[in-house]
Design a protein around this motif. Sequence first.
Motif, PDB file in Angstrom:
ATOM      1  N   PHE A  59       0.904  -1.208   0.020  1.00  0.00           N
ATOM      2  CA  PHE A  59      -0.108   0.168  -0.138  1.00  0.00           C
ATOM      3  C   PHE A  59       0.829   1.385   0.025  1.00  0.00           C
ATOM      4  N   PHE A  60       0.109   2.376  -0.427  1.00  0.00           N
ATOM      5  CA  PHE A  60       0.876   3.776  -0.327  1.00  0.00           C
ATOM      6  C   PHE A  60      -0.032   4.772   0.281  1.00  0.00           C
ATOM      7  N   LEU A  61       0.715   5.746   1.219  1.00  0.00           N
ATOM      8  CA  LEU A  61       0.192   6.822   1.970  1.00  0.00           C
ATOM      9  C   LEU A  61       1.258   7.738   1.423  1.00  0.00           C
ATOM     10  N   GLY A  62       0.657   8.868   0.566  1.00  0.00           N
ATOM     11  CA  GLY A  62       1.523   9.781   0.106  1.00  0.00           C
ATOM     12  C   GLY A  62       0.882  11.087   0.645  1.00  0.00           C
ATOM     13  N   GLU A  63       1.915  12.281   0.795  1.00  0.00           N
ATOM     14  CA  GLU A  63       1.278  13.538   1.220  1.00  0.00           C
ATOM     15  C   GLU A  63       0.249  14.084   0.089  1.00  0.00           C
ATOM     16  N   GLU A  64       0.626  14.080  -1.035  1.00  0.00           N
ATOM     17  CA  GLU A  64      -0.232  14.917  -2.131  1.00  0.00           C
ATOM     18  C   GLU A  64      -1.453  13.783  -2.485  1.00  0.00           C
ATOM     19  N   ASP A  65      -2.462  14.195  -2.911  1.00  0.00           N
ATOM     20  CA  ASP A  65      -3.763  13.644  -3.231  1.00  0.00           C
ATOM     21  C   ASP A  65      -3.448  13.384  -5.131  1.00  0.00           C
ATOM     22  N   LEU A  66      -3.501  12.257  -5.369  1.00  0.00           N
ATOM     23  CA  LEU A  66      -3.189  11.735  -6.823  1.00  0.00           C
ATOM     24  C   LEU A  66      -4.477  11.128  -7.355  1.00  0.00           C
ATOM     25  N   THR A  67      -5.506  11.210  -6.752  1.00  0.00           N
ATOM     26  CA  THR A  67      -6.814  10.620  -7.129  1.00  0.00           C
ATOM     27  C   THR A  67      -7.348  10.868  -8.440  1.00  0.00           C
TER      28      THR A  67
END
Length: 271
Positions: A59-67
């Motif tokens: 899984f990935f949790l990144g600061e920026e919203d790439l949805t």
Amino acid sequence: MKLEDLATAAAREAGQLLAKMQDSINPREKAPKDLVTEADVASQKRILEIISENRPDDFFLGEEDLTSEVDLPGLDQTVDSTVDLADLEYCWVIDPLDGTANYVHKLQTYSVSIALLNYGEPIVAAVYDPVLNDCYSATRGEGARVNGLPMQHSGVDELQRSLIAASFSAGVERGSPEVDRWVEMLYECQALRRLGSAALNLCYVAQGGLDGYWATSVKIWDIAAGVLIVREAGGTITSIDGGPLKIDEAKFIAAATEKLHKQMFDVLNRV
Ligand code: IPD
Ligand code: CA
Ligand code: CA
């Protein structure tokens, strides 16, 4: 590929992309005084591509919203901050650009921070500084390195001889406890700094450039990698109240030595 090598490869490639993009970044405020640029997003996309190619089930949790992106590898494995990371076997926590304000102003202190969490605990870390070409990394139980070589903290154990750093939230308010803690520490340590990259601050504690660092308003992606690097370099890091650090609350005191940590704790808890 060894996980630490994968993390450092991704951090280096994303960091080099940041350095290349610095003249064409289109900054905007996502909240008052909280900047984001096209480079933050490009860096996070590149990290996702590199890691998900090797680790498609993580899984990935990144600061920026790439949805809003389409066809981005790893997007279907992306979670947001509401998820309980303790439930996920492997989750990569990414700050694609830590120190965006510095980066926008061309103050050359910024980094890429990548950590792999196993059921909520960091087990692999990489923080890359593209300006100095320094890559800090660690694997739980296997020590911490800079550019592949072992690191040593300063060993300093007296606050009056210490160089300390702190972080503030983007919109810090007049009279907030953050400001009061800063003032108290200013009286007690040798010198106090706000450098602008939480991830690098932690690496500097691990490497000896700083003796201590505290923050009460950062986010998990700012510190997930740096926390492991400090621990593996033999530094002391706890929650601001002296208990075990809860990485998702990210209020902490880090120090080269336990003795220094205790002195920082006493000063910061006057407030
Ligand atoms: C920021 C930096 C800074 C800290 C801020 C963070 P960003 O991260 O780590 O040192 O004071 O709280 O938000 O926004 O540049 O990724
Ligand atoms: Ca950050
Ligand atoms: Ca960031």
